[in-house]
Design a protein around this motif. Structure first.
Motif, PDB file in Angstrom:
ATOM      1  N   TYR A 182       0.831  -1.209   0.000  1.00 54.63           N
ATOM      2  CA  TYR A 182       0.000   0.000   0.000  1.00 54.63           C
ATOM      3  C   TYR A 182       0.861   1.252   0.000  1.00 54.63           C
ATOM      4  O   TYR A 182       0.501   2.278  -0.592  1.00 54.63           O
ATOM      5  CB  TYR A 182      -0.914  -0.019   1.229  1.00 54.63           C
ATOM      6  CG  TYR A 182      -1.788   1.193   1.359  1.00 54.63           C
ATOM      7  CD1 TYR A 182      -2.934   1.345   0.593  1.00 54.63           C
ATOM      8  CD2 TYR A 182      -1.464   2.207   2.261  1.00 54.63           C
ATOM      9  CE1 TYR A 182      -3.730   2.474   0.715  1.00 54.63           C
ATOM     10  CE2 TYR A 182      -2.256   3.325   2.392  1.00 54.63           C
ATOM     11  CZ  TYR A 182      -3.391   3.454   1.623  1.00 54.63           C
ATOM     12  OH  TYR A 182      -4.176   4.572   1.752  1.00 54.63           O
ATOM     13  N   SER A 183       2.003   1.194   0.650  1.00 54.27           N
ATOM     14  CA  SER A 183       2.839   2.390   0.762  1.00 54.27           C
ATOM     15  C   SER A 183       3.744   2.598  -0.445  1.00 54.27           C
ATOM     16  O   SER A 183       4.029   3.749  -0.814  1.00 54.27           O
ATOM     17  CB  SER A 183       3.693   2.304   2.040  1.00 54.27           C
ATOM     18  OG  SER A 183       2.875   2.195   3.182  1.00 54.27           O
ATOM     19  N   TYR A 184       4.200   1.505  -1.098  1.00 54.83           N
ATOM     20  CA  TYR A 184       5.253   1.670  -2.100  1.00 54.83           C
ATOM     21  C   TYR A 184       4.957   0.995  -3.436  1.00 54.83           C
ATOM     22  O   TYR A 184       5.756   1.099  -4.356  1.00 54.83           O
ATOM     23  CB  TYR A 184       6.579   1.126  -1.548  1.00 54.83           C
ATOM     24  CG  TYR A 184       7.001   1.828  -0.293  1.00 54.83           C
ATOM     25  CD1 TYR A 184       7.536   3.111  -0.343  1.00 54.83           C
ATOM     26  CD2 TYR A 184       6.850   1.218   0.951  1.00 54.83           C
ATOM     27  CE1 TYR A 184       7.917   3.760   0.810  1.00 54.83           C
ATOM     28  CE2 TYR A 184       7.230   1.866   2.107  1.00 54.83           C
ATOM     29  CZ  TYR A 184       7.762   3.138   2.031  1.00 54.83           C
ATOM     30  OH  TYR A 184       8.134   3.795   3.177  1.00 54.83           O
ATOM     31  N   ALA A 185       3.834   0.271  -3.570  1.00 53.72           N
ATOM     32  CA  ALA A 185       3.548  -0.350  -4.868  1.00 53.72           C
ATOM     33  C   ALA A 185       3.188   0.699  -5.911  1.00 53.72           C
ATOM     34  O   ALA A 185       3.554   0.585  -7.086  1.00 53.72           O
ATOM     35  CB  ALA A 185       2.423  -1.379  -4.726  1.00 53.72           C
ATOM     36  N   VAL A 186       2.435   1.724  -5.494  1.00 59.74           N
ATOM     37  CA  VAL A 186       2.073   2.834  -6.383  1.00 59.74           C
ATOM     38  C   VAL A 186       2.389   4.132  -5.658  1.00 59.74           C
ATOM     39  O   VAL A 186       2.563   4.150  -4.434  1.00 59.74           O
ATOM     40  CB  VAL A 186       0.581   2.776  -6.787  1.00 59.74           C
ATOM     41  CG1 VAL A 186       0.295   1.562  -7.655  1.00 59.74           C
ATOM     42  CG2 VAL A 186      -0.314   2.767  -5.557  1.00 59.74           C
ATOM     43  N   ASP A 187       2.427   5.216  -6.432  1.00 62.46           N
ATOM     44  CA  ASP A 187       2.781   6.504  -5.836  1.00 62.46           C
ATOM     45  C   ASP A 187       1.722   6.981  -4.845  1.00 62.46           C
ATOM     46  O   ASP A 187       2.035   7.405  -3.739  1.00 62.46           O
ATOM     47  CB  ASP A 187       2.985   7.554  -6.940  1.00 62.46           C
ATOM     48  CG  ASP A 187       4.224   7.253  -7.773  1.00 62.46           C
ATOM     49  OD1 ASP A 187       5.112   6.544  -7.253  1.00 62.46           O
ATOM     50  OD2 ASP A 187       4.284   7.698  -8.936  1.00 62.46           O
ATOM     51  N   ASP A 188       0.451   6.944  -5.288  1.00 62.26           N
ATOM     52  CA  ASP A 188      -0.651   7.417  -4.441  1.00 62.26           C
ATOM     53  C   ASP A 188      -1.756   6.373  -4.503  1.00 62.26           C
ATOM     54  O   ASP A 188      -2.572   6.371  -5.433  1.00 62.26           O
ATOM     55  CB  ASP A 188      -1.151   8.778  -4.929  1.00 62.26           C
ATOM     56  CG  ASP A 188      -2.111   9.426  -3.941  1.00 62.26           C
ATOM     57  OD1 ASP A 188      -2.556   8.730  -3.000  1.00 62.26           O
ATOM     58  OD2 ASP A 188      -2.420  10.615  -4.115  1.00 62.26           O
ATOM     59  N   PRO A 189      -1.819   5.450  -3.548  1.00 62.50           N
ATOM     60  CA  PRO A 189      -2.810   4.366  -3.646  1.00 62.50           C
ATOM     61  C   PRO A 189      -4.249   4.862  -3.582  1.00 62.50           C
ATOM     62  O   PRO A 189      -5.120   4.325  -4.268  1.00 62.50           O
ATOM     63  CB  PRO A 189      -2.465   3.471  -2.450  1.00 62.50           C
ATOM     64  CG  PRO A 189      -1.700   4.346  -1.517  1.00 62.50           C
ATOM     65  CD  PRO A 189      -0.971   5.322  -2.359  1.00 62.50           C
ATOM     66  N   ASP A 190      -4.527   5.876  -2.768  1.00 61.83           N
ATOM     67  CA  ASP A 190      -5.899   6.383  -2.674  1.00 61.83           C
ATOM     68  C   ASP A 190      -6.351   7.000  -3.994  1.00 61.83           C
ATOM     69  O   ASP A 190      -7.483   6.767  -4.445  1.00 61.83           O
ATOM     70  CB  ASP A 190      -6.002   7.399  -1.546  1.00 61.83           C
ATOM     71  CG  ASP A 190      -5.818   6.759  -0.174  1.00 61.83           C
ATOM     72  OD1 ASP A 190      -6.102   5.549  -0.051  1.00 61.83           O
ATOM     73  OD2 ASP A 190      -5.393   7.460   0.767  1.00 61.83           O
ATOM     74  N   ALA A 191      -5.493   7.776  -4.625  1.00 57.67           N
ATOM     75  CA  ALA A 191      -5.846   8.366  -5.916  1.00 57.67           C
ATOM     76  C   ALA A 191      -6.001   7.289  -6.986  1.00 57.67           C
ATOM     77  O   ALA A 191      -6.919   7.352  -7.822  1.00 57.67           O
ATOM     78  CB  ALA A 191      -4.788   9.383  -6.331  1.00 57.67           C
ATOM     79  N   SER A 192      -5.130   6.297  -6.954  1.00 56.35           N
ATOM     80  CA  SER A 192      -5.240   5.202  -7.934  1.00 56.35           C
ATOM     81  C   SER A 192      -6.540   4.440  -7.750  1.00 56.35           C
ATOM     82  O   SER A 192      -7.223   4.082  -8.724  1.00 56.35           O
ATOM     83  CB  SER A 192      -4.049   4.252  -7.789  1.00 56.35           C
ATOM     84  OG  SER A 192      -2.832   4.941  -8.019  1.00 56.35           O
ATOM     85  N   LEU A 193      -6.916   4.195  -6.503  1.00 59.25           N
ATOM     86  CA  LEU A 193      -8.176   3.494  -6.238  1.00 59.25           C
ATOM     87  C   LEU A 193      -9.372   4.342  -6.655  1.00 59.25           C
ATOM     88  O   LEU A 193     -10.366   3.819  -7.169  1.00 59.25           O
ATOM     89  CB  LEU A 193      -8.257   3.151  -4.744  1.00 59.25           C
ATOM     90  CG  LEU A 193      -9.429   2.269  -4.320  1.00 59.25           C
ATOM     91  CD1 LEU A 193      -9.394   0.935  -5.042  1.00 59.25           C
ATOM     92  CD2 LEU A 193      -9.420   2.059  -2.812  1.00 59.25           C
ATOM     93  N   ARG A 194      -9.299   5.648  -6.475  1.00 64.40           N
ATOM     94  CA  ARG A 194     -10.391   6.532  -6.889  1.00 64.40           C
ATOM     95  C   ARG A 194     -10.546   6.521  -8.413  1.00 64.40           C
ATOM     96  O   ARG A 194     -11.667   6.465  -8.932  1.00 64.40           O
ATOM     97  CB  ARG A 194     -10.127   7.948  -6.387  1.00 64.40           C
ATOM     98  CG  ARG A 194     -11.253   8.920  -6.718  1.00 64.40           C
ATOM     99  CD  ARG A 194     -10.992  10.297  -6.146  1.00 64.40           C
ATOM    100  NE  ARG A 194     -10.996  10.282  -4.685  1.00 64.40           N
ATOM    101  CZ  ARG A 194      -9.912  10.347  -3.924  1.00 64.40           C
ATOM    102  NH1 ARG A 194      -8.705  10.447  -4.502  1.00 64.40           N
ATOM    103  NH2 ARG A 194      -9.987  10.321  -2.617  1.00 64.40           N
ATOM    104  N   HIS A 195      -9.453   6.573  -9.122  1.00 68.80           N
ATOM    105  CA  HIS A 195      -9.535   6.515 -10.587  1.00 68.80           C
ATOM    106  C   HIS A 195     -10.086   5.163 -11.054  1.00 68.80           C
ATOM    107  O   HIS A 195     -10.878   5.106 -12.011  1.00 68.80           O
ATOM    108  CB  HIS A 195      -8.150   6.746 -11.192  1.00 68.80           C
ATOM    109  CG  HIS A 195      -7.595   8.118 -10.925  1.00 68.80           C
ATOM    110  ND1 HIS A 195      -8.400   9.238 -10.826  1.00 68.80           N
ATOM    111  CD2 HIS A 195      -6.304   8.560 -10.737  1.00 68.80           C
ATOM    112  CE1 HIS A 195      -7.655  10.304 -10.592  1.00 68.80           C
ATOM    113  NE2 HIS A 195      -6.373   9.919 -10.532  1.00 68.80           N
ATOM    114  N   ALA A 196      -9.679   4.099 -10.399  1.00 62.56           N
ATOM    115  CA  ALA A 196     -10.199   2.781 -10.765  1.00 62.56           C
ATOM    116  C   ALA A 196     -11.693   2.690 -10.509  1.00 62.56           C
ATOM    117  O   ALA A 196     -12.444   2.111 -11.307  1.00 62.56           O
ATOM    118  CB  ALA A 196      -9.455   1.693  -9.985  1.00 62.56           C
ATOM    119  N   LEU A 197     -12.168   3.274  -9.402  1.00 60.46           N
ATOM    120  CA  LEU A 197     -13.599   3.270  -9.096  1.00 60.46           C
ATOM    121  C   LEU A 197     -14.386   4.060 -10.135  1.00 60.46           C
ATOM    122  O   LEU A 197     -15.430   3.595 -10.628  1.00 60.46           O
ATOM    123  CB  LEU A 197     -13.829   3.836  -7.697  1.00 60.46           C
ATOM    124  CG  LEU A 197     -15.290   3.980  -7.250  1.00 60.46           C
ATOM    125  CD1 LEU A 197     -15.992   2.636  -7.254  1.00 60.46           C
ATOM    126  CD2 LEU A 197     -15.361   4.633  -5.870  1.00 60.46           C
TER     127      LEU A 197
END
Length: 383
Positions: free
Chosen positions: A148-163
């Motif tokens: 969650y911390s280092y797989a992507v730059d911003d996990p919350d933003a990535s999850l929001r875009h995916a949603l």
């Protein structure tokens, strides 16, 4: 009195003994004197007031204590710590009071117990080219702190875009009626599956627990018309349910009535058959008597039939011809008795007995007449 006024004895705080025109003291000289006292100066002769090696050790000790104290940190109960040593992942730490070497290790704590929410909404185009506003919300939890911390730059933003991408894809492949009314559950399930399909390849260390379909409505400009259409659809479904309930209620009653009518018809059939068979049996018993005395039997049957017919009428026939007597008839009792009796007309059993008696009497009368004639003949011959 000021130090630079006349009579002030020229008490300059910067010790500028050279006169009023000299500037402030030299800072280099001040610092040099200070370091000389601590033992860091370039002079071979230590100052009488300096600390020497004791001062250096004291400063180093203070710095070590500060460095050691700064390494303590606390990981909360709902968190897990990710330890990086010189920027590379080292290990995880559990909740509690921990220590790390400052400037060597860095720790980032991630909450892995709490359930987080993320809303998403917007106007979207459906498959049948209608615009609807859809509002959804997901609930997710972090299951792998390092990813969650280092797989992507911003996990919350990535999850929001995916949603957002999953919602727009599903709504774009659905009809407006399915999104607004009867297909909301299917739409929610498809968004969940599509979102998992998008997030899984990124391996962000999150688990999507639930997708909630909060609201779906048309634009405000056409909301009234859509509300009327939805109300009509709900009325249609309500009428269908009421009709099905009425059918389920009336069908057993109708089936019971049909079964009862069938049983009554079968019972009536058996009754008529048995009654007809009884009539046939009686007439078969009556046939030999009729063959022996047809006139008497016919007359008797006629009288019995009339008696049966007149017993079911309200008329009373009285033959008073040739008599001057007044007759009293209890008509109320007769009519009451006739009202109680009823049924199909049948040949009474006493008719058979009467016919049999009449036939036997006739036969006995004929035999006596024949014997009388024979005896008379015998007597005549003797004479």
């Amino acid at each position: 009195m000021a130090w630079n006024e006349p009579g002030g004895n020229n008490n300059d705080p910067w010790k500028n003994r050279g006169g009023r025109d000299q500037g402030p003291p030299d800072l280099d000289e001040v610092f040099k004197k200070f370091f000389d006292k601590l033992g860091f100066g370039g002079s071979n002769k230590p100052s009488g007031k300096g600390f020497g090696g004791i001062g250096v050790g004291l400063i180093v000790g203070i710095l070590v204590v500060i460095w050691f104290i700064s390494g303590f940190y606390t990981v909360k109960e709902a968190e897990r710590g990710v330890v990086l040593r010189f920027g590379e992942f080292s290990h995880f730490v559990e909740p509690g009071l921990r220590w790390k070497p400052t400037f060597v290790d860095s720790v980032e704590t991630v909450n892995v117990k709490s359930v987080r929410t993320m809303p998403s909404s917007g106007f979207m185009l459906t498959e049948d080219e209608n615009v609807v506003r859809v509002e959804m919300e997901i609930q997710y939890r972090v299951i792998e702190p390092f990813k969650y911390s280092y797989a992507v730059d911003d996990p919350d933003a990535s999850l929001r875009h995916a949603l957002d991408s999953a919602i727009r894809y599903v709504v774009g492949h659905s009809r407006m009626d399915d999104v607004l009314t009867r297909g909301r559950e299917q739409t929610r399930q498809r968004v969940w599956e599509e979102l998992n399909g998008i997030v899984t390849p990124y391996d962000m260390g999150v688990d999507v627990l639930e997708v909630n379909f909060k609201d779906a409505r048309p634009p405000e400009e056409v909301k009234a018309a859509f509300d009327d259409a939805i109300a009509a659809q709900e009325d249609e479904q309500r009428f269908i349910r009421e009709a099905e309930a009425y059918a389920r209620e009336i069908e057993p009653t109708a089936r019971g009535r049909v079964n009862r009518m069938g049983q009554e018809a079968e019972a009536y059939k058996q009754q008529v058959i048995l009654q007809a068979r009884g009539e046939v049996a009686r007439f078969e018993e009556l046939l030999p008597q009729y063959a022996a005395a047809p006139e008497v039997t016919r007359q008797r049957l006629y009288l019995e039939a009339l008696e049966e017919i007149y017993s079911k009428t309200s008329k009373v026939m009285v033959d008073t011809e040739g008599t001057g007597n007044m007759m009293y008839l209890p008509l109320d009792k007769i009519l009451e008795r006739q009202g109680v009796t009823g049924g199909l007309p049948m040949v009474p059993s006493n008719a058979l007995e009467g016919v049999r008696g009449t036939t036997q009497s006739n036969q006995s009368g004929n035999s006596s007449q024949n014997s009388g004639r024979t005896s008379s003949r015998f007597s005549d011959g003797r004479n």
